[in-house]
Design an enzyme around this catalytic site. Structure first.
Site, PDB file in Angstrom:
ATOM      1  N   CYS A  43       0.819  -1.214   0.000  1.00  0.00           N
ATOM      2  CA  CYS A  43       0.000   0.000   0.000  1.00  0.00           C
ATOM      3  C   CYS A  43       0.852   1.263   0.000  1.00  0.00           C
ATOM      4  CB  CYS A  43      -0.942   0.004   1.203  1.00  0.00           C
ATOM      5  SG  CYS A  43      -1.965   1.489   1.284  1.00  0.00           S
ATOM      6  N   CYS A  48      -1.620   1.747  -2.907  1.00  0.00           N
ATOM      7  CA  CYS A  48      -2.628   2.802  -2.701  1.00  0.00           C
ATOM      8  C   CYS A  48      -2.059   4.212  -2.667  1.00  0.00           C
ATOM      9  CB  CYS A  48      -3.380   2.569  -1.386  1.00  0.00           C
ATOM     10  SG  CYS A  48      -3.593   0.870  -0.894  1.00  0.00           S
ATOM     11  N   LYS A  51      -0.233   5.402  -5.939  1.00  0.00           N
ATOM     12  CA  LYS A  51      -1.298   5.436  -6.944  1.00  0.00           C
ATOM     13  C   LYS A  51      -2.154   6.687  -6.802  1.00  0.00           C
ATOM     14  CE  LYS A  51      -4.968   4.122  -5.743  1.00  0.00           C
ATOM     15  NZ  LYS A  51      -5.463   2.768  -5.710  1.00  0.00           N
ATOM     16  N   TYR A 179      -9.967  -2.746 -10.027  1.00  0.00           N
ATOM     17  CA  TYR A 179      -9.451  -1.523  -9.414  1.00  0.00           C
ATOM     18  C   TYR A 179      -8.197  -1.014 -10.126  1.00  0.00           C
ATOM     19  CZ  TYR A 179     -12.084  -2.487  -5.007  1.00  0.00           C
ATOM     20  OH  TYR A 179     -13.036  -2.721  -4.050  1.00  0.00           O
ATOM     21  N   GLU A 183      -7.818   2.251 -12.610  1.00  0.00           N
ATOM     22  CA  GLU A 183      -7.147   3.403 -12.013  1.00  0.00           C
ATOM     23  C   GLU A 183      -5.983   3.861 -12.878  1.00  0.00           C
ATOM     24  OE1 GLU A 183      -8.328   2.488  -7.340  1.00  0.00           O
ATOM     25  OE2 GLU A 183      -6.448   1.709  -8.154  1.00  0.00           O
ATOM     26  N   HIS A 438     -26.878  22.244   0.683  1.00  0.00           N
ATOM     27  CA  HIS A 438     -26.948  22.788  -0.671  1.00  0.00           C
ATOM     28  C   HIS A 438     -25.958  23.940  -0.863  1.00  0.00           C
ATOM     29  CE1 HIS A 438     -28.909  23.776  -4.459  1.00  0.00           C
ATOM     30  NE2 HIS A 438     -28.918  25.057  -4.069  1.00  0.00           N
ATOM     31  N   GLU A 443     -26.244  16.029  -1.735  1.00  0.00           N
ATOM     32  CA  GLU A 443     -27.593  16.293  -1.241  1.00  0.00           C
ATOM     33  C   GLU A 443     -28.628  15.405  -1.940  1.00  0.00           C
ATOM     34  OE1 GLU A 443     -29.546  20.100  -2.480  1.00  0.00           O
ATOM     35  OE2 GLU A 443     -27.626  20.486  -3.464  1.00  0.00           O
TER      36      GLU A 443
END
Length: 461
Positions: A43, A48, A51, A179, A183, A438, A443
């Site tokens: 990782c 991760c 990346k 993934y 990516e 908002h 939302e």
């Protein structure tokens, strides 16, 4: 003399192993952790973290293009791949040093070596030293899987080598639909590379909600990424610095790099597991463990990707922490692997937690779907052709929200918070009672009132 040299020997200095070592040491255990490559594991070093840094970098070109719609005139921009890679390497080195320092501060001892079982309690290091441990934790993670040994496989790079390319490829062919493949497809497309994705299945992102899969593919194709499904690579030829990738349908793709991201396999080879009596799970090739991460040998545990349960860094960390608390803190903890949020940092980004529509319809007799697909506010000014997808999957009998799926900017950040609601078994009424914030894209999650689809399973006669 003490029967054991250490109370805990950890094999692997990735995120899960490091967390387990630190927590166990904090409980007063004598801990040794062996890492033969670099502290931080996949990782931190080549997964991760680097990346995500490349994802950030690849977004900047799009931001420059979008600026004109907001009145900005930006001179022609230039990009330097070596500078990006050097700065990425500097940050990774900083993180590696931090991981090392945190382990040492905990009182655990780091040995930069490979460790192999001689028996259930004895580890042999490459230095020749033998260490006897009361407990052993295997946290060796996983490695890229290239699949079948096709002709020219030696020309193919994986997610390990891709972080260290000397130059940015003008054209890249990526095999895979999960993934990592998507990516990096987005990353290279963002830098201006011509990207072709090859995937054997009928659509990318197998295992994700079907609406998510369809939406992501459409958005990627808008960006000029070529996605060829129902295909595999049969051969890779090299011609100087260029490659020709031959596909199962008889066609071929020319590129400057060929990358495979077709899955990862657990790092279980050459650890001496057979000498220790550690069993492999025949269904997934990982180390077989129970709910407390204990293997078939009572004093040996395994966590993270090497078990091939759920290959996500936070899962490995949680499993490592739970192991240390269970064994050394005398506080038994089982990790709950249900409703874990996950993200794909593709472009557009995916964030999801809970059940897909198909999974919910198989599990519940009544399912309500709330779905919206809209142009984000930013695109109304930038002029970019892109849309956001948001989807709630609801158990129609209880009203509980059992799945949330988002595709668009900030999807991962939103789903991290939605993960709390899903874990707490929030209902659609709870979502409806929450005031909208908002103007935001999120939302929409609390303003969808009418189901877009309802499914009722007919009782068997």
């Amino acid at each position: 003399m003490a029967e054991f040299d250490v109370d805990l020997f950890v094999i692997g200095g990735g995120s899960g192993g490091v967390r387990a070592a630190r927590i166990a040491a904090g409980h007063g255990a004598r801990v040794m952790i062996a890492e033969e490559y670099r502290m931080g594991g996949t990782c931190v070093i080549r997964g991760c973290v680097p990346k995500k840094l490349l994802v950030y970098a690849s977004h900047i070109h799009q931001e420059i293009e979008d600026a004109a719609g907001f009145g900005w005139t930006i001179p022609s921009a230039t990009f330097d791949w070596p500078t990006l890679i050097a700065n990425k390497d500097k940050e990774i080195a900083r993180l590696e040093a931090a991981y090392t320092a945190n382990v040492q501060k905990s009182g655990a001892r780091i040995v930069k070596t490979r460790a192999v079982f001689e028996d259930a309690h004895t580890l042999r290091l490459t230095t020749g030293e033998a260490v006897k441990a009361k407990y052993v934790l295997i946290a060796t993670g996983g490695a890229p899987n290239h699949g079948l040994a096709i002709p020219g496989i030696d020309h193919v790079i994986s997610s390990n080598e891709v972080f260290h390319l000397a130059e940015l490829p003008k054209r890249i062919m990526i095999q895979g639909g999960g993934y990592i493949a998507l990516e990096f497809a987005g990353i290279f497309a963002g830098f201006g590379s011509d990207v072709t994705v090859i995937y054997r299945g009928e659509n990318i992102l197998r295992g994700f909600d079907d609406d998510v899969r369809t939406h992501v593919r459409a958005e990627m194709e808008k960006q000029g990424i070529t996605i060829l499904t129902g295909n595999t690579v049969s051969r890779v030829d090299r011609h100087g610095k260029e490659f020709t990738t031959h596909l199962s349908n008889g066609s071929s793709v020319a590129s400057d790099q060929v990358m495979f991201a077709i899955g990862r396999h657990p790092n279980v080879a050459n650890l001496g597991l057979e000498k220790a009596g550690v069993a492999i799970n025949p269904s997934n090739g990982g180390i077989a463990v129970d709910n407390f991460s204990r293997t078939s040998v009572p004093n040996i545990y395994a966590i993270g990707d090497v078990t091939h349960r759920l290959n996500l860094t936070p899962v490995a960390i949680r499993e490592g922490h739970a192991f240390a608390d269970t064994v050394f803190g005398k506080r038994p903890i089982e990790v709950d692997h249900v409703d874990i949020p996950t993200a794909v940092f593709s472009q557009p980004e995916v964030g999801t937690v809970g059940l897909t529509e198909a999974q919910a319809r198989a599990q519940f007799s009544h399912v309500d779907i709330y779905k919206t697909d809209f142009r984000p506010m930013k695109a109304t000014m930038s002029g970019r052709d892109t849309r956001v997808l948001m989807k709630l999957v609801v158990d129609g009998t209880t009203g509980r929200v059992v799945g949330c799926h988002i595709v668009g900017d900030g999807a991962a950040e939103i789903v991290q918070v939605l993960g709390i609601a899903v874990k707490m078994k929030a209902t659609k009424a709870d979502f409806d009672a929450t005031m909208a914030l908002h103007p935001t894209a999120a939302e929409e999650l609390v303003t969808m009132r009418t189901p877009t689809a309802r499914y009722v399973r007919q009782a068997a006669e």
